[in-house]
Design a protein around this motif. Sequence first.
Motif, PDB file in Angstrom:
ATOM      1  N   SER A 204       5.851  15.740  -4.624  1.00  0.00           N
ATOM      2  CA  SER A 204       5.108  16.992  -4.516  1.00  0.00           C
ATOM      3  C   SER A 204       3.897  17.041  -5.452  1.00  0.00           C
ATOM      4  O   SER A 204       3.023  17.883  -5.286  1.00  0.00           O
ATOM      5  CB  SER A 204       6.027  18.179  -4.797  1.00  0.00           C
ATOM      6  OG  SER A 204       6.574  18.076  -6.094  1.00  0.00           O
ATOM      7  N   PHE A 205       3.827  16.134  -6.414  1.00  0.00           N
ATOM      8  CA  PHE A 205       2.668  16.045  -7.296  1.00  0.00           C
ATOM      9  C   PHE A 205       1.626  15.063  -6.758  1.00  0.00           C
ATOM     10  O   PHE A 205       0.649  14.760  -7.427  1.00  0.00           O
ATOM     11  CB  PHE A 205       3.098  15.624  -8.704  1.00  0.00           C
ATOM     12  CG  PHE A 205       3.985  16.635  -9.372  1.00  0.00           C
ATOM     13  CD1 PHE A 205       3.474  17.827  -9.859  1.00  0.00           C
ATOM     14  CD2 PHE A 205       5.339  16.403  -9.499  1.00  0.00           C
ATOM     15  CE1 PHE A 205       4.291  18.761 -10.466  1.00  0.00           C
ATOM     16  CE2 PHE A 205       6.171  17.326 -10.099  1.00  0.00           C
ATOM     17  CZ  PHE A 205       5.648  18.518 -10.583  1.00  0.00           C
TER      18      PHE A 205
ATOM     19  N   LYS B 187       0.869  -1.179   0.000  1.00  0.00           N
ATOM     20  CA  LYS B 187       0.000   0.000   0.000  1.00  0.00           C
ATOM     21  C   LYS B 187       0.905   1.228   0.000  1.00  0.00           C
ATOM     22  O   LYS B 187       1.872   1.291   0.760  1.00  0.00           O
ATOM     23  CB  LYS B 187      -0.886  -0.018   1.251  1.00  0.00           C
ATOM     24  CG  LYS B 187      -1.962   1.022   1.258  1.00  0.00           C
ATOM     25  CD  LYS B 187      -2.897   0.784   2.451  1.00  0.00           C
ATOM     26  CE  LYS B 187      -4.081   1.722   2.395  1.00  0.00           C
ATOM     27  NZ  LYS B 187      -5.039   1.434   3.464  1.00  0.00           N
ATOM     28  N   VAL B 188       0.601   2.175  -0.861  1.00  0.00           N
ATOM     29  CA  VAL B 188       1.424   3.373  -0.989  1.00  0.00           C
ATOM     30  C   VAL B 188       1.401   4.150   0.326  1.00  0.00           C
ATOM     31  O   VAL B 188       0.341   4.473   0.852  1.00  0.00           O
ATOM     32  CB  VAL B 188       0.935   4.272  -2.146  1.00  0.00           C
ATOM     33  CG1 VAL B 188       1.767   5.550  -2.210  1.00  0.00           C
ATOM     34  CG2 VAL B 188       0.994   3.522  -3.479  1.00  0.00           C
ATOM     35  N   ARG B 189       2.605   4.413   0.821  1.00  0.00           N
ATOM     36  CA  ARG B 189       2.751   5.170   2.070  1.00  0.00           C
ATOM     37  C   ARG B 189       3.017   6.640   1.763  1.00  0.00           C
ATOM     38  O   ARG B 189       3.508   6.976   0.685  1.00  0.00           O
ATOM     39  CB  ARG B 189       3.898   4.585   2.898  1.00  0.00           C
ATOM     40  CG  ARG B 189       3.652   3.130   3.286  1.00  0.00           C
ATOM     41  CD  ARG B 189       4.854   2.473   3.940  1.00  0.00           C
ATOM     42  NE  ARG B 189       6.037   2.599   3.110  1.00  0.00           N
ATOM     43  CZ  ARG B 189       7.230   2.988   3.556  1.00  0.00           C
ATOM     44  NH1 ARG B 189       7.431   3.263   4.826  1.00  0.00           N
ATOM     45  NH2 ARG B 189       8.255   3.091   2.743  1.00  0.00           N
ATOM     46  N   PHE B 190       2.718   7.489   2.717  1.00  0.00           N
ATOM     47  CA  PHE B 190       2.876   8.924   2.519  1.00  0.00           C
ATOM     48  C   PHE B 190       4.285   9.325   2.085  1.00  0.00           C
ATOM     49  O   PHE B 190       4.444  10.125   1.158  1.00  0.00           O
ATOM     50  CB  PHE B 190       2.455   9.692   3.785  1.00  0.00           C
ATOM     51  CG  PHE B 190       2.560  11.171   3.615  1.00  0.00           C
ATOM     52  CD1 PHE B 190       1.622  11.866   2.865  1.00  0.00           C
ATOM     53  CD2 PHE B 190       3.612  11.868   4.187  1.00  0.00           C
ATOM     54  CE1 PHE B 190       1.732  13.238   2.680  1.00  0.00           C
ATOM     55  CE2 PHE B 190       3.726  13.238   4.014  1.00  0.00           C
ATOM     56  CZ  PHE B 190       2.782  13.926   3.263  1.00  0.00           C
ATOM     57  N   PRO B 191       5.355   8.785   2.698  1.00  0.00           N
ATOM     58  CA  PRO B 191       6.693   9.229   2.266  1.00  0.00           C
ATOM     59  C   PRO B 191       7.080   8.771   0.856  1.00  0.00           C
ATOM     60  O   PRO B 191       8.110   9.198   0.335  1.00  0.00           O
ATOM     61  CB  PRO B 191       7.644   8.634   3.307  1.00  0.00           C
ATOM     62  CG  PRO B 191       6.861   7.664   4.091  1.00  0.00           C
ATOM     63  CD  PRO B 191       5.414   7.921   3.857  1.00  0.00           C
TER      64      PRO B 191
ATOM     65  N   ARG C 253      -1.036   6.629  -6.271  1.00  0.00           N
ATOM     66  CA  ARG C 253      -1.174   7.730  -5.321  1.00  0.00           C
ATOM     67  C   ARG C 253      -1.228   7.201  -3.899  1.00  0.00           C
ATOM     68  O   ARG C 253      -1.412   5.998  -3.672  1.00  0.00           O
ATOM     69  CB  ARG C 253      -2.436   8.530  -5.638  1.00  0.00           C
ATOM     70  CG  ARG C 253      -2.338   9.280  -6.965  1.00  0.00           C
ATOM     71  CD  ARG C 253      -3.618   9.997  -7.338  1.00  0.00           C
ATOM     72  NE  ARG C 253      -3.421  10.930  -8.428  1.00  0.00           N
ATOM     73  CZ  ARG C 253      -3.260  10.587  -9.706  1.00  0.00           C
ATOM     74  NH1 ARG C 253      -3.260   9.332 -10.055  1.00  0.00           N
ATOM     75  NH2 ARG C 253      -3.081  11.510 -10.633  1.00  0.00           N
ATOM     76  N   PHE C 254      -1.085   8.113  -2.954  1.00  0.00           N
ATOM     77  CA  PHE C 254      -1.130   7.770  -1.544  1.00  0.00           C
ATOM     78  C   PHE C 254      -2.331   6.869  -1.240  1.00  0.00           C
ATOM     79  O   PHE C 254      -3.433   7.109  -1.694  1.00  0.00           O
ATOM     80  CB  PHE C 254      -1.198   9.042  -0.690  1.00  0.00           C
ATOM     81  CG  PHE C 254      -1.400   8.764   0.770  1.00  0.00           C
ATOM     82  CD1 PHE C 254      -0.403   8.166   1.518  1.00  0.00           C
ATOM     83  CD2 PHE C 254      -2.601   9.076   1.391  1.00  0.00           C
ATOM     84  CE1 PHE C 254      -0.585   7.889   2.860  1.00  0.00           C
ATOM     85  CE2 PHE C 254      -2.794   8.812   2.735  1.00  0.00           C
ATOM     86  CZ  PHE C 254      -1.793   8.215   3.468  1.00  0.00           C
ATOM     87  N   ALA C 255      -2.067   5.806  -0.488  1.00  0.00           N
ATOM     88  CA  ALA C 255      -3.045   4.822  -0.010  1.00  0.00           C
ATOM     89  C   ALA C 255      -3.533   3.852  -1.077  1.00  0.00           C
ATOM     90  O   ALA C 255      -4.320   2.955  -0.775  1.00  0.00           O
ATOM     91  CB  ALA C 255      -4.228   5.497   0.689  1.00  0.00           C
TER      92      ALA C 255
END
Length: 160
Positions: free
Chosen positions: A35-36, A27-31, A88-90
């Motif tokens: 910036s896009f 799962k995509v993590r925030f870090p 993308r995130f999450a």
Amino acid sequence: MENNNIDFNNINFKEIRKKFKHRFEGKVRFPEVDSFHIVHNLQYLYWVEWARAEYLTDIGILIDKESYRKSFPVVIVHAEIDYFNPARFADEYVVWTRVKRIGDTSVDFENYVTLKDHTPLALAQCTLVLTDPVKGVPRTLPDEIRTKLINYEGDYLAGK
């Protein structure tokens, strides 16, 4: 996967996916986003590297904190990746892994990265070379490792 010859408009992703048995989910993590607000390109290389380690573990090749220094010291001598869609995130993703070719001292891995809904994200290829842990020069892959790779991949291993 030769970058210069890929016709991105005519890739049959369903056919590509059929060649892969091994899956690693994440799962995509925030870090991992830039910036896009999409996954930074470099992160995919981390994902496929981790997926390769899981692949090796799952087929019975011990990978632990000493493996890459002593029992299975490999170095990456080539890596390439083509990107198709952003993550993308999450987002939940899957990294599919296979061995495409086994040489005397090297193994070519291929990875196909998708979202869980099968949206293609990237295709990657990497060549790992087994080295002598003391001399740092290439050495022949042991038959035990070669056999495990061949047995797992079966008919999809190139040249079989």
